[in-house]
Each structure stands twice: as C-alpha cells, then as structure tokens.
Design a protein around this motif. Structure first.
Motif, PDB file in Angstrom:
ATOM      1  N   ASN A 249       0.747  -1.291  -0.076  1.00 36.07           N
ATOM      2  CA  ASN A 249       0.039   0.183  -0.694  1.00 36.07           C
ATOM      3  C   ASN A 249       0.637   1.187  -0.074  1.00 36.07           C
ATOM      4  O   ASN A 249       1.915   0.915   0.580  1.00 36.07           O
ATOM      5  CB  ASN A 249      -1.170   0.074   1.146  1.00 36.07           C
ATOM      6  N   VAL A 250       0.462   1.913  -0.623  1.00 37.53           N
ATOM      7  CA  VAL A 250       0.619   3.644  -0.377  1.00 37.53           C
ATOM      8  C   VAL A 250      -0.229   4.044  -0.067  1.00 37.53           C
ATOM      9  O   VAL A 250      -1.107   4.378   0.339  1.00 37.53           O
ATOM     10  CB  VAL A 250       1.233   4.565  -2.005  1.00 37.53           C
ATOM     11  N   GLY A 251       0.167   6.057   0.719  1.00 39.65           N
ATOM     12  CA  GLY A 251      -0.735   7.097   1.247  1.00 39.65           C
ATOM     13  C   GLY A 251      -0.915   7.791   0.687  1.00 39.65           C
ATOM     14  O   GLY A 251       0.220   7.621  -0.427  1.00 39.65           O
ATOM     15  N   TYR A 252      -1.515   8.599   0.371  1.00 37.20           N
ATOM     16  CA  TYR A 252      -1.600   9.942  -0.087  1.00 37.20           C
ATOM     17  C   TYR A 252      -1.967  11.097   1.000  1.00 37.20           C
ATOM     18  O   TYR A 252      -1.585  12.393   0.862  1.00 37.20           O
ATOM     19  CB  TYR A 252      -2.233   9.699  -1.576  1.00 37.20           C
ATOM     20  N   GLY A 253      -3.315  10.946   0.774  1.00 31.84           N
ATOM     21  CA  GLY A 253      -4.412  12.066   1.695  1.00 31.84           C
ATOM     22  C   GLY A 253      -4.201  12.188   3.035  1.00 31.84           C
ATOM     23  O   GLY A 253      -4.323  10.967   3.564  1.00 31.84           O
ATOM     24  N   VAL A 254      -3.817  12.929   3.663  1.00 35.99           N
ATOM     25  CA  VAL A 254      -4.185  13.108   5.441  1.00 35.99           C
ATOM     26  C   VAL A 254      -4.797  14.549   5.954  1.00 35.99           C
ATOM     27  O   VAL A 254      -5.215  15.284   5.123  1.00 35.99           O
ATOM     28  CB  VAL A 254      -2.835  13.322   5.927  1.00 35.99           C
TER      29      VAL A 254
ATOM     30  N   THR B 203      -5.333   8.615   3.949  1.00 36.44           N
ATOM     31  CA  THR B 203      -5.972   7.122   2.913  1.00 36.44           C
ATOM     32  C   THR B 203      -5.316   6.521   2.735  1.00 36.44           C
ATOM     33  O   THR B 203      -3.741   7.005   2.619  1.00 36.44           O
ATOM     34  CB  THR B 203      -6.775   7.992   1.354  1.00 36.44           C
ATOM     35  N   GLU B 204      -5.202   4.926   2.864  1.00 41.35           N
ATOM     36  CA  GLU B 204      -3.946   4.326   2.396  1.00 41.35           C
ATOM     37  C   GLU B 204      -4.708   2.874   1.256  1.00 41.35           C
ATOM     38  O   GLU B 204      -6.046   2.652   1.884  1.00 41.35           O
ATOM     39  CB  GLU B 204      -3.788   2.833   3.377  1.00 41.35           C
ATOM     40  N   GLY B 205      -4.550   2.324   0.513  1.00 49.16           N
ATOM     41  CA  GLY B 205      -3.845   1.420  -0.857  1.00 49.16           C
ATOM     42  C   GLY B 205      -3.073   1.038  -1.789  1.00 49.16           C
ATOM     43  O   GLY B 205      -2.126   1.625  -1.891  1.00 49.16           O
TER      44      GLY B 205
ATOM     45  N   TYR C 239      -8.040   5.401   7.776  1.00 50.01           N
ATOM     46  CA  TYR C 239      -7.498   5.049   9.005  1.00 50.01           C
ATOM     47  C   TYR C 239      -7.479   6.450   9.945  1.00 50.01           C
ATOM     48  O   TYR C 239      -7.031   7.626   9.454  1.00 50.01           O
ATOM     49  CB  TYR C 239      -6.208   4.106   8.998  1.00 50.01           C
ATOM     50  N   GLN C 240      -7.537   5.770  10.730  1.00 48.73           N
ATOM     51  CA  GLN C 240      -7.982   6.852  12.270  1.00 48.73           C
ATOM     52  C   GLN C 240      -6.675   6.880  13.366  1.00 48.73           C
ATOM     53  O   GLN C 240      -5.942   5.561  13.731  1.00 48.73           O
ATOM     54  CB  GLN C 240      -8.901   7.015  13.031  1.00 48.73           C
ATOM     55  N   TYR C 241      -5.688   7.751  13.392  1.00 46.51           N
ATOM     56  CA  TYR C 241      -4.692   7.689  14.943  1.00 46.51           C
ATOM     57  C   TYR C 241      -4.748   8.184  16.031  1.00 46.51           C
ATOM     58  O   TYR C 241      -5.515   9.573  15.480  1.00 46.51           O
ATOM     59  CB  TYR C 241      -3.373   8.613  14.235  1.00 46.51           C
TER      60      TYR C 241
ATOM     61  N   GLY D 120     -12.793   3.286   7.267  1.00 44.82           N
ATOM     62  CA  GLY D 120     -13.928   2.915   5.834  1.00 44.82           C
ATOM     63  C   GLY D 120     -13.346   2.889   4.843  1.00 44.82           C
ATOM     64  O   GLY D 120     -11.670   3.189   4.503  1.00 44.82           O
ATOM     65  N   ASN D 121     -13.957   2.528   3.591  1.00 39.17           N
ATOM     66  CA  ASN D 121     -13.565   1.951   2.840  1.00 39.17           C
ATOM     67  C   ASN D 121     -13.600   3.548   1.291  1.00 39.17           C
ATOM     68  O   ASN D 121     -14.529   4.207   1.870  1.00 39.17           O
ATOM     69  CB  ASN D 121     -14.230   0.919   1.503  1.00 39.17           C
ATOM     70  N   VAL D 122     -12.805   3.909   0.793  1.00 38.90           N
ATOM     71  CA  VAL D 122     -12.817   4.980  -1.036  1.00 38.90           C
ATOM     72  C   VAL D 122     -13.862   4.246  -1.159  1.00 38.90           C
ATOM     73  O   VAL D 122     -13.053   3.039  -1.700  1.00 38.90           O
ATOM     74  CB  VAL D 122     -11.844   5.044  -1.505  1.00 38.90           C
ATOM     75  N   ILE D 123     -14.849   4.135  -2.104  1.00 39.76           N
ATOM     76  CA  ILE D 123     -16.127   3.353  -2.447  1.00 39.76           C
ATOM     77  C   ILE D 123     -15.637   3.633  -4.144  1.00 39.76           C
ATOM     78  O   ILE D 123     -16.360   2.557  -4.561  1.00 39.76           O
ATOM     79  CB  ILE D 123     -17.087   2.856  -2.565  1.00 39.76           C
ATOM     80  N   ASN D 124     -15.175   4.885  -4.387  1.00 36.25           N
ATOM     81  CA  ASN D 124     -15.215   4.662  -6.302  1.00 36.25           C
ATOM     82  C   ASN D 124     -13.773   5.141  -6.208  1.00 36.25           C
ATOM     83  O   ASN D 124     -12.854   5.046  -5.997  1.00 36.25           O
ATOM     84  CB  ASN D 124     -15.677   6.798  -5.820  1.00 36.25           C
ATOM     85  N   PRO D 125     -13.861   3.604  -7.176  1.00 33.58           N
ATOM     86  CA  PRO D 125     -12.571   3.723  -7.861  1.00 33.58           C
ATOM     87  C   PRO D 125     -12.078   4.307  -9.075  1.00 33.58           C
ATOM     88  O   PRO D 125     -11.055   4.245  -9.868  1.00 33.58           O
ATOM     89  CB  PRO D 125     -13.285   2.528  -8.778  1.00 33.58           C
ATOM     90  N   ASN D 126     -12.693   5.102  -9.221  1.00 31.47           N
ATOM     91  CA  ASN D 126     -12.194   6.456 -10.319  1.00 31.47           C
ATOM     92  C   ASN D 126     -11.574   7.178  -9.447  1.00 31.47           C
ATOM     93  O   ASN D 126     -10.874   8.565 -10.347  1.00 31.47           O
ATOM     94  CB  ASN D 126     -13.700   7.320 -11.149  1.00 31.47           C
ATOM     95  N   TYR D 127     -11.309   7.776  -8.350  1.00 32.14           N
ATOM     96  CA  TYR D 127     -10.460   8.633  -7.995  1.00 32.14           C
ATOM     97  C   TYR D 127      -9.293   7.420  -7.515  1.00 32.14           C
ATOM     98  O   TYR D 127      -9.137   6.355  -7.072  1.00 32.14           O
ATOM     99  CB  TYR D 127     -10.863   8.774  -6.539  1.00 32.14           C
ATOM    100  N   ARG D 128      -7.867   8.261  -7.780  1.00 34.08           N
ATOM    101  CA  ARG D 128      -6.543   8.131  -7.809  1.00 34.08           C
ATOM    102  C   ARG D 128      -6.250   8.305  -6.985  1.00 34.08           C
ATOM    103  O   ARG D 128      -6.464   9.198  -6.179  1.00 34.08           O
ATOM    104  CB  ARG D 128      -6.079   8.506  -8.888  1.00 34.08           C
TER     105      ARG D 128
END
Length: 192
Positions: free
Chosen positions: A133-138, A150-152, A162-164, A182-190
């Motif tokens: 996995n990689v991270g991007y949004g915080v 966000t991690e995926g 995820y929350q810390y 929770g999951n990011v449900i829209n697969p179009n978001y990179r």
C-alpha cells in the motif's frame, strides 16, 4: 508570487508590474500548505525533494521573509525504492497550527510538531503502513487529536481510511491506536 496593490486600478487593485511572477524556490515536492503564525502573519511551508528538508517562509505585511529550514523525518526522493516516488503526496496543518502531517507514495506517513512562532518543524512520528500500500491523503480532526490517512494500492484500488490518536504518549502508542474507518468506494479516484 505576485504582489497586488489595492490602490491601483482606481481602488479595485492590480498586480504591481515590477513585482509579478517572482520565482521563490526550486527542487520542491508538490507539498504546499499554509499555517498561522503567532503574530497574525502566515507561514507558507513546502518540502524539498531528495532530502528531508522543510522550508517555511513567513509572509508579513512587509513581504516574504527568508526561509526557515527544518531537517526532519524521511527523505522525499524522486528515486523510487519501491516503484513509486516521494514527490507526490499531501501535507496538512492542524487547526491549532501545532502539528503538520504528510504522506507520499513512498509509503511515508509522518506527523510533526510545528512552532507557529519560529516556523520550525520537529519531532517526526512515523506511522506504519502495510506494503504494498501507499498513502496520499491526510487530514486532522477539528479538535487536533486525531489524524486521518488514506491508504491503498495505486492506481486507486482498495483505498481505506484510517485514524490515529495523537493524544497518545509516544510514537508506539500512536501507531497502536490505528483504527480502520471505512473504504473509499469510488474506484475512479486515484491515490486517495
């Protein structure tokens, strides 16, 4: 940057011709954020590439001051150790201006202390992430006590939120507080 003088153009304002498109720095990542200082000025914070150096520039009514450099945390490199590079990712400041958090595609997720009086970034806390996995949004919670990532897997598959808990006493306890939200449900978001 460009300077706007509100006295120009009959009080509507315009860019000062001799102070437009002024180049400030090179060799930076895409991370750019602002934070309030303790004296009503604004810090503009960036991160250099191929090292671990932050640049914080104080903007006052008199202009842009010389940068304050802070060497802290992981190197954000263009050379990928894992197929991705560390130049891509986000950086955020907590609402109380005392923390900075960031993520990049080199599996770096970190939270730092920030001094709004001096512009110094210090005390990195590295947050664990499961390969590949990689991270991007915080972002931070409104009360400044929680940090969200966000991690995926890039491109845009299986991203999770995820929350810390930043109120924990040390880096190990902060990492242990990791909670799936929770999951990011829209697969179009990179990348988150």
């Amino acid at each position: 940057y460009s300077v706007v003088d509100m006295n120009l153009n009959n009080g509507l304002g315009d860019i000062v011709a001799t102070e437009k498109k002024i180049f400030v720095a090179t060799n930076l990542t895409e991370k750019l954020v602002s934070a309030n200082s303790t004296d009503c000025s604004i810090w503009v914070i960036t991160h250099q590439r191929d090292n671990n150096r932050f640049e914080a520039r104080l903007i006052t009514e008199n202009g842009i001051e010389a940068p304050v450099f802070s060497d802290a945390g992981a190197v954000h490199s263009a050379e990928p150790p894992n197929g991705e590079h560390g130049l891509t990712g986000t950086m955020k400041v907590s609402k109380n201006n005392l923390k900075i958090g960031l993520a990049n595609l080199q599996r770096v997720i970190e939270v730092f202390d920030f001094s709004p009086a001096k512009g110094i970034i210090s005390n990195p806390v590295s947050l664990a992430m499961a390969a590949p996995n990689v991270g991007y949004g915080v972002c931070f919670s409104p009360d400044n006590l929680k940090f969200y990532i966000t991690e995926g897997m890039d491109p845009g598959t299986n991203f999770k939120i995820y929350q810390y808990d930043l109120s924990q006493a040390n880096a190990a306890a902060i990492n242990a507080s990791r909670k799936f939200l929770g999951n990011v449900i829209n697969p179009n978001y990179r990348i988150g």
